[in-house]
Each structure stands twice: as structure tokens, then as C-alpha cells.
Design an enzyme around this catalytic site. Sequence first.
Site, PDB file in Angstrom:
ATOM      1  NE  ARG A  24      -2.171  -1.733   3.304  1.00 34.50           N
ATOM      2  CZ  ARG A  24      -2.630  -1.931   4.528  1.00 34.50           C
ATOM      3  NH1 ARG A  24      -3.847  -1.536   4.834  1.00 34.50           N
ATOM      4  NH2 ARG A  24      -1.897  -2.515   5.442  1.00 34.50           N
TER       5      ARG A  24
ATOM      6  CE1 TYR B 186      -4.180 -11.479  12.142  1.00 36.91           C
ATOM      7  CE2 TYR B 186      -2.198 -12.810  12.379  1.00 36.91           C
ATOM      8  CZ  TYR B 186      -2.798 -11.581  12.222  1.00 36.91           C
ATOM      9  OH  TYR B 186      -2.046 -10.443  12.141  1.00 36.91           O
TER      10      TYR B 186
HETATM   11  O1  1CP Z   1       6.053  -6.861   0.425  1.00 36.48           O
HETATM   12  C1  1CP Z   1       5.381  -7.596   1.162  1.00 36.48           C
HETATM   13  O2  1CP Z   1       5.799  -7.964   2.273  1.00 36.48           O
HETATM   14  C2  1CP Z   1       3.998  -7.960   0.703  1.00 36.48           C
HETATM   15  C3  1CP Z   1       3.581  -9.397   0.903  1.00 36.48           C
HETATM   16  C4  1CP Z   1       2.913  -9.655   2.255  1.00 36.48           C
HETATM   17  C5  1CP Z   1       3.470 -10.325   3.359  1.00 36.48           C
HETATM   18  C6  1CP Z   1       4.898 -10.842   3.485  1.00 36.48           C
HETATM   19  C7  1CP Z   1       1.582  -9.319   2.609  1.00 36.48           C
HETATM   20  C8  1CP Z   1       0.635  -8.566   1.766  1.00 36.48           C
HETATM   21  N1  1CP Z   1       1.313  -9.846   3.850  1.00 36.48           N
HETATM   22  C9  1CP Z   1       2.439 -10.452   4.331  1.00 36.48           C
HETATM   23  C10 1CP Z   1       2.601 -11.172   5.601  1.00 36.48           C
HETATM   24  C11 1CP Z   1       1.661 -10.923   6.708  1.00 36.48           C
HETATM   25  N2  1CP Z   1       0.291 -10.830   6.677  1.00 36.48           N
HETATM   26  C12 1CP Z   1       2.048 -10.846   8.068  1.00 36.48           C
HETATM   27  C13 1CP Z   1       3.458 -11.036   8.554  1.00 36.48           C
HETATM   28  C14 1CP Z   1       4.287  -9.808   8.336  1.00 36.48           C
HETATM   29  C15 1CP Z   1       4.034  -8.672   9.298  1.00 36.48           C
HETATM   30  O3  1CP Z   1       4.048  -8.905  10.519  1.00 36.48           O
HETATM   31  O4  1CP Z   1       3.851  -7.540   8.808  1.00 36.48           O
HETATM   32  C16 1CP Z   1       0.884 -10.652   8.846  1.00 36.48           C
HETATM   33  C17 1CP Z   1       0.796 -10.499  10.344  1.00 36.48           C
HETATM   34  C18 1CP Z   1      -0.224 -10.645   7.950  1.00 36.48           C
HETATM   35  C19 1CP Z   1      -1.661 -10.525   8.309  1.00 36.48           C
HETATM   36  C20 1CP Z   1      -2.283  -9.375   7.611  1.00 36.48           C
HETATM   37  N3  1CP Z   1      -2.595  -9.367   6.287  1.00 36.48           N
HETATM   38  C21 1CP Z   1      -2.561  -8.103   8.145  1.00 36.48           C
HETATM   39  C22 1CP Z   1      -2.288  -7.648   9.553  1.00 36.48           C
HETATM   40  C23 1CP Z   1      -3.508  -7.715  10.390  1.00 36.48           C
HETATM   41  C24 1CP Z   1      -3.193  -7.417  11.852  1.00 36.48           C
HETATM   42  O5  1CP Z   1      -3.373  -8.300  12.691  1.00 36.48           O
HETATM   43  O6  1CP Z   1      -2.753  -6.290  12.147  1.00 36.48           O
HETATM   44  C25 1CP Z   1      -3.105  -7.320   7.105  1.00 36.48           C
HETATM   45  C26 1CP Z   1      -3.603  -5.921   7.172  1.00 36.48           C
HETATM   46  C27 1CP Z   1      -3.090  -8.131   5.931  1.00 36.48           C
HETATM   47  C28 1CP Z   1      -3.508  -7.755   4.550  1.00 36.48           C
HETATM   48  C29 1CP Z   1      -2.374  -7.499   3.626  1.00 36.48           C
HETATM   49  N4  1CP Z   1      -1.382  -8.418   3.351  1.00 36.48           N
HETATM   50  C30 1CP Z   1      -0.526  -7.878   2.397  1.00 36.48           C
HETATM   51  C31 1CP Z   1      -1.027  -6.560   2.080  1.00 36.48           C
HETATM   52  C32 1CP Z   1      -0.420  -5.609   1.082  1.00 36.48           C
HETATM   53  C33 1CP Z   1      -2.179  -6.344   2.849  1.00 36.48           C
HETATM   54  C34 1CP Z   1      -3.078  -5.105   2.842  1.00 36.48           C
HETATM   55  C35 1CP Z   1      -4.401  -5.401   2.213  1.00 36.48           C
HETATM   56  C36 1CP Z   1      -4.678  -4.705   0.890  1.00 36.48           C
HETATM   57  O7  1CP Z   1      -3.808  -4.179   0.215  1.00 36.48           O
HETATM   58  O8  1CP Z   1      -5.871  -4.695   0.517  1.00 36.48           O
END
Ligand code: 1CP
Length: 349
Positions: free
Chosen positions: A29, A150
Site C-alpha cells: 500500500r 488469527y
Molecule cells: O512486500 C510484502 O511484504 C507484501 C507481501 C505480504 C506479506 C509478506 C503481505 C501482503 N502480507 C504479508 C505477511 C503478513 N500478513 C504478516 C506477517 C508480516 C508482518 O508482521 O507484517 C501478517 C501479520 C499478515 C496478516 C495481515 N494481512 C494483516 C495484519 C492484520 C493485523 O493483525 O494487524 C493485514 C492488514 C493483511 C492484509 C495485507 N497483506 C498484504 C497486504 C499488502 C495487505 C493489505 C491489504 C490490501 O492491500 O488490501
Amino acid sequence: MSETPRLLRALAGETLDRPPIWFMRQAGRSLPEYRELRTRAKDFMAFCFNPEMAAEATLQPMRRFPMDGAIVFADILLLPQALGQEVWFEAGEGPRLGALPQIEALRDAVEGSTAKLSSIGETLRRVRAELEPDRALIGFAGAPWTVATYMIEGRGSQREMARTYAYENPEKLDSLLDVLVDSTARYLVMQAKAGAQALKLFESWAENLAEDVFERIVIGPHIRIIEQVRAAGVNVPFIGFPRGCGALVENYAARVPVQGVALDTQASFAMGKRIQSGGKTIQGALDNLLLRTGGPALDRRVDALIEAWNGGPYIFNLGHGVMPDTPIEHIVRVVERVTGKPAKAFGAA
Ligand code: 1CP
């Protein structure tokens, strides 16, 4: 000049003239081209399961920035979905999961789960075909405890319900973690076969665990995943990221057969050096909020991290993912400072 990607040389234990760099959440994002691409998918899960779109999202930051590693665009919550628990994303809020299935049903789903994630293999093959050979491709999975939080809570949270569950139902939690160990190992083997050259285990929620609990629900499952992946003949390096666990990361580094240990923002220089002396590569640990803030304090911290840690095997990264509202100029500034190579702040990516 060595052909081996700098990131893999660091994970093999080499000390380099400058550290390789990549950022957690470098895709996503914070990039306008990502936000544009995202509007074309029905929802976030559909985006992740579409190899063409996911490969494009993986490559977007690689076009802008001279990063040494690309992390496949996917999410840690694809696995619970593949195990039969419903997962969706509420716009502007975050992940939501349906009721936790019975453990027997989850166990029965393990064998078929990797096939349900085969499109992530296709994303990896597409990215590997386009990425320059000196840049490494990173596959990943959520670590069992983090994914279990989760699955138990049904959403992102402060994880009090999940920790309470761990105390009230230790056997049930162990069974759930076993299912996640087995399915995660299979998923990671598939990713390595599809072109992932390093594998990262995201234990994003390793905080607030007592030493014995940390041993049982973090260290143990990580060891078992790596043993299973090795038993399948896959030898790519692992990076473990037990985020938030404080001083317990030293136990983690000593016990878990990872090649790299990703450190979070609070890791001290001395602790990082001790982990290097113990034979592991370290990664981290720039504060993602300092990256967003920018300015001279950011430059100083980048220099200090390199000064402290680049005397041993070191990968430059953040302590947690890039915040969505991070100015791209700040990413450019850090990547140029670390690599000495130009990056693109604006214009077509
Ligand atoms: O460059 C990159 O890292 C993008 C690929 C990626 C990865 C490695 C995404 C895309 N998600 C993840 C891993 C991920 N997902 C983790 C581990 C990394 C970390 O701690 O940051 C976790 C905890 C998640 C769970 C998750 N998915 C959350 C967090 C929720 C919370 O509990 O706070 C969220 C918001 C997502 C959605 C998500 N995943 C990825 C993106 C770009 C998004 C945003 C959604 C969108 O763009 O619509």
C-alpha cells in the site's frame, strides 16, 4: 564478481562490503501503482490467488528500488483458508476468519492444502522468470503460533484470547500447532521447488510469551518445520522472525536451525553481534516509524546500524513492515544510502 545474489551470500555467512537490502512489506500500500493494481481485484484474497497480479505486485518495488530481494506477494492467512477455515478481509479493517474447524477436520485437510495454494507457486515461477539473476526471490509463511492467533481469535487482535487458549487448552493448541507445522512445511517445500531461494517464517506476534511457553509454541514448531523441509530435500536458507520476543531471540538463534535471524526495532547492537558470533546472519532493524518520519535522524540511524552490524553477516531491513503512508522519497533515500545505487521516487514504475 560472484554470480550468487548478495542476499544469499549474506545468508551463507559472508560479510560483505555493503549489506544486501530489502524491506518487509516493500510491495503493497505504500506504492501508488500497487493501489491502482489492487482496484482491479474483486478482493484481497482474489488478488493473492491471481498469479499475474501477485507477480506484478512482487515486481513493482523491484522496478523502483535497487532491492536485493523480492518477497512473493501473498499473505500468511492463505494457509488457514487452504485448511478449510473461512478467511476474508473487511475493507479498511483487516482480516476476519470464520469459526475454528475441529482439529480432526484440519488434520484431514493438511494433505490437500498445498494443492490449494498452487497459484502461489505459479506467482513464484513468473517472478523468477523476470527477476534479474543477482536479485534473490524470497518465499514465506506465517509461523504456527502467529497463524494460530488469527485462527483462534478470528481477527487481528491483542491476542489475549489466543494466549488464554494456550493456557486453558494446551493439548488442543499443540494439536493445532502440529497441523500448522505439517502444512507449513509442505507449503514451503512447494515454494522452494517453484523458485523461492530463501524462506522466511513470520512469527509476527512472539511478544508476551514466558520463556517456557516461547520454547514450546515458537522454538519447537520452527525447528520441526525446518527439519521437515530439509527431510524433503530442500536446502534453501531460512530466515526466522520472532518479532517482539526481546532477549528470548538469543535462545531462538541458538536453538532454531535458521541461517538468518530477523531482529525487530528494540534489538540492541550488542545482542545482534552476539547472534552473529554464534554463527548466524542477522537482518533488521530500522524502525518503520523512523522510515516514515525521515530526516537527519533517519540517515544517522541507517549509518549506525551498518557501522554496528556490517562487521559480520548482515541484511539491511526494517524491524517491521513499511507503513502504508510512508513517503516514497524516504525509501529512496535509505536504499540509495545503503546500496549507492539510484532509485526512482516518481514516474512510471
Ligand atoms: O512486500 C510484502 O511484504 C507484501 C507481501 C505480504 C506479506 C509478506 C503481505 C501482503 N502480507 C504479508 C505477511 C503478513 N500478513 C504478516 C506477517 C508480516 C508482518 O508482521 O507484517 C501478517 C501479520 C499478515 C496478516 C495481515 N494481512 C494483516 C495484519 C492484520 C493485523 O493483525 O494487524 C493485514 C492488514 C493483511 C492484509 C495485507 N497483506 C498484504 C497486504 C499488502 C495487505 C493489505 C491489504 C490490501 O492491500 O488490501
